[in-house]
Design a protein around this motif. Sequence first.
Motif, PDB file in Angstrom:
ATOM      1  N   ARG A 111       4.142   9.362 -10.186  1.00 56.35           N
ATOM      2  CA  ARG A 111       3.539   9.390 -11.870  1.00 56.35           C
ATOM      3  C   ARG A 111       2.882  10.595 -11.567  1.00 56.35           C
ATOM      4  N   GLU A 112       3.022  11.195 -10.532  1.00 57.57           N
ATOM      5  CA  GLU A 112       1.760  12.966 -10.727  1.00 57.57           C
ATOM      6  C   GLU A 112       2.729  13.951 -11.081  1.00 57.57           C
TER       7      GLU A 112
ATOM      8  N   ARG B 145       5.536  13.254 -11.441  1.00 61.41           N
ATOM      9  CA  ARG B 145       6.374  13.297 -13.451  1.00 61.41           C
ATOM     10  C   ARG B 145       5.706  13.920 -14.615  1.00 61.41           C
ATOM     11  N   ASP B 146       4.058  13.836 -13.809  1.00 65.15           N
ATOM     12  CA  ASP B 146       3.316  14.127 -15.214  1.00 65.15           C
ATOM     13  C   ASP B 146       2.673  16.012 -15.311  1.00 65.15           C
TER      14      ASP B 146
ATOM     15  N   ALA C   7       2.872   1.596  -3.449  1.00 65.12           N
ATOM     16  CA  ALA C   7       1.324   2.140  -4.713  1.00 65.12           C
ATOM     17  C   ALA C   7       1.555   3.842  -4.080  1.00 65.12           C
ATOM     18  N   GLY C   8       0.914   4.042  -3.113  1.00 63.23           N
ATOM     19  CA  GLY C   8       1.089   5.406  -3.443  1.00 63.23           C
ATOM     20  C   GLY C   8       2.023   6.054  -2.865  1.00 63.23           C
ATOM     21  N   THR C   9       3.557   5.611  -3.188  1.00 62.25           N
ATOM     22  CA  THR C   9       4.729   6.686  -3.556  1.00 62.25           C
ATOM     23  C   THR C   9       4.728   6.522  -5.292  1.00 62.25           C
ATOM     24  N   ILE C  10       4.017   5.227  -5.921  1.00 67.31           N
ATOM     25  CA  ILE C  10       4.174   5.275  -7.146  1.00 67.31           C
ATOM     26  C   ILE C  10       3.258   6.373  -7.788  1.00 67.31           C
ATOM     27  N   GLY C  11       2.410   6.735  -7.042  1.00 69.91           N
ATOM     28  CA  GLY C  11       0.910   7.760  -7.945  1.00 69.91           C
ATOM     29  C   GLY C  11       2.039   9.069  -6.885  1.00 69.91           C
ATOM     30  N   ASP C  12       2.546   9.241  -6.259  1.00 70.98           N
ATOM     31  CA  ASP C  12       3.204  10.811  -5.964  1.00 70.98           C
ATOM     32  C   ASP C  12       4.193  10.970  -7.263  1.00 70.98           C
TER      33      ASP C  12
ATOM     34  N   ASP D 108       0.936  -1.246   0.207  1.00 67.63           N
ATOM     35  CA  ASP D 108      -0.115   0.219   0.085  1.00 67.63           C
ATOM     36  C   ASP D 108       1.041   1.229  -0.329  1.00 67.63           C
ATOM     37  N   GLU D 109       2.221   1.441   0.641  1.00 70.04           N
ATOM     38  CA  GLU D 109       2.774   2.460   0.896  1.00 70.04           C
ATOM     39  C   GLU D 109       3.265   2.308  -0.647  1.00 70.04           C
TER      40      GLU D 109
END
Length: 124
Positions: free
Chosen positions: A112-113, A115-116, A105-110, A102-103
């Motif tokens: 990605r955001e 980077r975008d 997945a949150g880091t990957i999401g952050d 879960d941690e």
Amino acid sequence: MPEPDVLTFKEMCARFDVTPRTLRYYEYIELLSPQKEGRARFYGPREVARMTLILRGRRFGFSLEELRQWLDIYDKKGTEEQSRVWVELADRQLKVLQEQYDELAGTIGDLRELRDQVAKSLDS
């Protein structure tokens, strides 16, 4: 003379893709107990099975001490108690791994955001 279904030290290292240092350490902390003839070591089916379980346990994130204690249960209390303890250990480790997942997945999401956002600013 060793039995036909045993592995030498070198064969054991090759079979499990571990270094000689790792194999010696597992012996030192009493995870493995090979037959010894002089300086030669020979690993029978019991040691091969234990090594398989040790490496699988390490992959799942268990400590060597947890694995040593778990393997000792078989010798002292048998398969049923060992299986019971395994379920308890696995439940605990699944919780730990899920928290890490879960941690991550949150880091990957952050990431990605961010980077975008940066990529978008370059397009502007």
